[in-house]
Design an enzyme around this catalytic site. Sequence first.
Site, PDB file in Angstrom:
ATOM      1  N   GLU A 153      38.158  42.517  37.317  1.00  0.00           N
ATOM      2  CA  GLU A 153      38.914  41.304  37.002  1.00  0.00           C
ATOM      3  C   GLU A 153      38.115  40.356  36.104  1.00  0.00           C
ATOM      4  OE1 GLU A 153      40.668  39.730  40.625  1.00  0.00           O
ATOM      5  OE2 GLU A 153      42.231  41.248  40.465  1.00  0.00           O
ATOM      6  N   CYS A 163      25.546  30.242  25.270  1.00  0.00           N
ATOM      7  CA  CYS A 163      26.953  30.354  24.849  1.00  0.00           C
ATOM      8  C   CYS A 163      27.270  29.339  23.747  1.00  0.00           C
ATOM      9  CB  CYS A 163      27.887  30.175  26.053  1.00  0.00           C
ATOM     10  SG  CYS A 163      27.880  31.607  27.155  1.00  0.00           S
ATOM     11  N   GLU A 311      45.369  47.783  41.829  1.00  0.00           N
ATOM     12  CA  GLU A 311      45.309  47.228  43.182  1.00  0.00           C
ATOM     13  C   GLU A 311      46.673  46.685  43.580  1.00  0.00           C
ATOM     14  OE1 GLU A 311      42.516  44.030  43.721  1.00  0.00           O
ATOM     15  OE2 GLU A 311      40.959  45.051  42.587  1.00  0.00           O
ATOM     16  N   LYS A 360      37.452  40.052  55.227  1.00  0.00           N
ATOM     17  CA  LYS A 360      37.550  40.871  56.449  1.00  0.00           C
ATOM     18  C   LYS A 360      38.969  40.902  57.012  1.00  0.00           C
ATOM     19  CE  LYS A 360      35.648  37.384  59.694  1.00  0.00           C
ATOM     20  NZ  LYS A 360      35.312  36.290  58.742  1.00  0.00           N
TER      21      LYS A 360
HETATM   22  C1  GLA Z   1      41.323  40.986  43.543  1.00  0.00           C
HETATM   23  C2  GLA Z   1      39.994  41.703  43.460  1.00  0.00           C
HETATM   24  C3  GLA Z   1      39.648  42.510  44.683  1.00  0.00           C
HETATM   25  C4  GLA Z   1      40.047  41.766  45.929  1.00  0.00           C
HETATM   26  C5  GLA Z   1      41.519  41.446  45.865  1.00  0.00           C
HETATM   27  C6  GLA Z   1      42.032  40.793  47.114  1.00  0.00           C
HETATM   28  O1  GLA Z   1      42.353  41.669  42.984  1.00  0.00           O
HETATM   29  O2  GLA Z   1      39.907  42.544  42.331  1.00  0.00           O
HETATM   30  O3  GLA Z   1      38.255  42.741  44.658  1.00  0.00           O
HETATM   31  O4  GLA Z   1      39.295  40.610  46.055  1.00  0.00           O
HETATM   32  O5  GLA Z   1      41.734  40.565  44.814  1.00  0.00           O
HETATM   33  O6  GLA Z   1      43.392  40.480  47.029  1.00  0.00           O
HETATM   34 ZN    ZN Z   2      26.493  31.356  29.048  1.00  0.00          ZN
END
Ligand code: GLA
Ligand code: ZN
Length: 683
Positions: A153, A163, A311, A360
């Site tokens: 992400e 920067c 995901e 968790k």
């Molecule tokens: C994101 C992240 C994951 C996790 C999920 C939880 O998509 O990529 O590592 O933290 O959120 O919803």
């Molecule tokens: Zn920087």
Amino acid sequence: MQALTSYPHMLHGCDYNPEQWLNRPDILAQDIEQMKQANINCVSVGIFSWSSLEPREGDYQLDWLANIINKLYANGIYTVLATPSGAKPSWMAKKYPEIRRVSAERVRDLQGGRHNHCYTSPVYREKVRQINTKLAERFADHPAVILWHVSNEIQGECHCDLCQAAFREWLKKRYGSLDELNLAWWTTFWSHTYSDWDEIESPSPIGEPCIHGLTLDWKRFCTAQTRSFFENEIAPLKAANPDIPVTANFMGFYDGINYWELAKSLDVISWDSYPNWHTQPDGDETYNAFWADAFSDMCRSMLGKPFLLMENTPSQTNWMEVCRPKTWGFLRLTSIANLAHGADSIQYFQWRQSRGCAEKFHGAVMTHANRTDTRVFREVSGVGAMLKKLDGLCGAKTTANIAILYDLESHWAVNDAKGPRNGSIGDNDLMLRMYLPFWKAGYAVDFVNSEMDFSGCHLLLVPMLYMLRADVAKRIRDYVKQGGTVLLTLHTGLVDEHDLCYMGDTPAEGLAELAGIRFLETDPLYENQHETMRIVKAPFPLAESYKLERLCERVAAEGAEVLAVYEHDNPCMPDDLPCLTRSSFGRGTAYYLGAFAEDRFFSDFLISLAERLGIQPAIDTTFPHGVVAAARTGADGTKYYFVMNWTREQKSVNLPHPLKDFETGKVYQNKLPLGPYGAKILI
Ligand code: GLA
Ligand code: ZN
């Protein structure tokens, strides 16, 4: 079309963090058995594993990962191998403070969290290059590894000195001279003229927030810097084996960087889908579902091929205000919807719930109870069993004749402008209002940005293209001249690529002439205020009037036919102010919509227009509320139809031709029943 990876099957997988369980060989052994039971055929490993892969500087420990990958492979489970850069190890953050990000307020982070490194730091780039080289040397030829999952992400921006210096260099290349830059940024305003490159600082709430050209270029720079960081990440991966595709998982309509630019460096697009399900008292998920499908369509459009759903939660998402689990039967529905809109995988976050820390209580295939006789486990295995039979869908294409022009740079610019509606100009909302009726009626829609070719589409929709580049305007004109149909909308063609207002008539660059109108003034409304559009000449059956909100733009018709006017309660205002117009241009037609119309307008107008243009939906029927459809065509010509019921009521669809349930073989002649939250794949 080919499969996205060397493994020519639909992927059914999850994020897997075995490094959290290295002291529990019993759990690791169970994982594999349980994964097989859940019909999992791939896992994403290595995401956030840096401190296990390099616990001390230069001390690379890859054996545990090799063991895991080997064991999984021996059991028929493939690996999506991640690079670990999404979370930096503590030893590195302590030894090299420069890798820690600096906020717009110029405060450097402490170590912690994730997704917060500097994209410029030569140290971090080098550390990433080294670990990625080690991973590539060890695993790039491993038959289990089918895809690189680069970082996680990718997001955010850093305002550190490194920067800032890189930003100035980027600006020097872009403008050549300070005079050019001052001109492009209109810096004489409030005496902000720069006399030395070193005076330029990134936008900040404690510094310069009001030079729009600066803000825009900073965002462009952040995207370019992120992309160059990404290229640095993949160089060792590609050097070791150019045949393994690379992806980076996107986060829906996140607009911090320009995904369309990053997409140029990706082989496969993937995204993480977390709609906020089950918010409605009546259980109607229609309005939660459509934006996720819109982003799926965007992912499919970016590279013109299927994408991976990297995901989604099998049950709960623990960062929402109220973390409702996907209800009974709902996972199958969301999975089929993703396939319908171009996904070649269903992957979950996460395989197993961690015992500690922030996630968790996030949903997982395996919960702390460590049982496989749960309903979530059963539903996950069911999705896997379905995917096993869907090899033919791998790489299957979507044919869309409708295109929506979505330009992220224009989105940045229009949301940075002061006025006419601060904080809620609603450009994305307008885009989604245009998408919604097509989604509901089963028409495929592509998204294009200003750089992409749209000349082949039959209907082009241009929601609020505030920032208009001359070349796009020309391509829109040529498209219409050659017979295309376009719908232009309010607040289009006001500024150029520097966010400088066009002088003269707007929409600029010949779009006013194309639409046969001229912009006069904008009248924004408060949330509780409305105006009405009264149809005076319906090109096809429409209601008498439609409600308008947010922004009403007054235009003069200069050659266009007036199809609708504003109805208002100010006696001083003329009664014939155009709100919707139509104009012929070359062999084509340009419509202009001056206001934010209610959903009903878009539904009536756009569907009739599509029908008039001969555009076909996936299934030519009238769907009951909450039931939607889409189609994809496999490499062997098989057409797959997907029908989804987003309500918890029993529904029935009238079929124009018989269709066979792909899973059960049952043929439906003219009525297709769909149970609550039911979904079917038909051929
Ligand atoms: C994101 C992240 C994951 C996790 C999920 C939880 O998509 O990529 O590592 O933290 O959120 O919803
Ligand atoms: Zn920087």
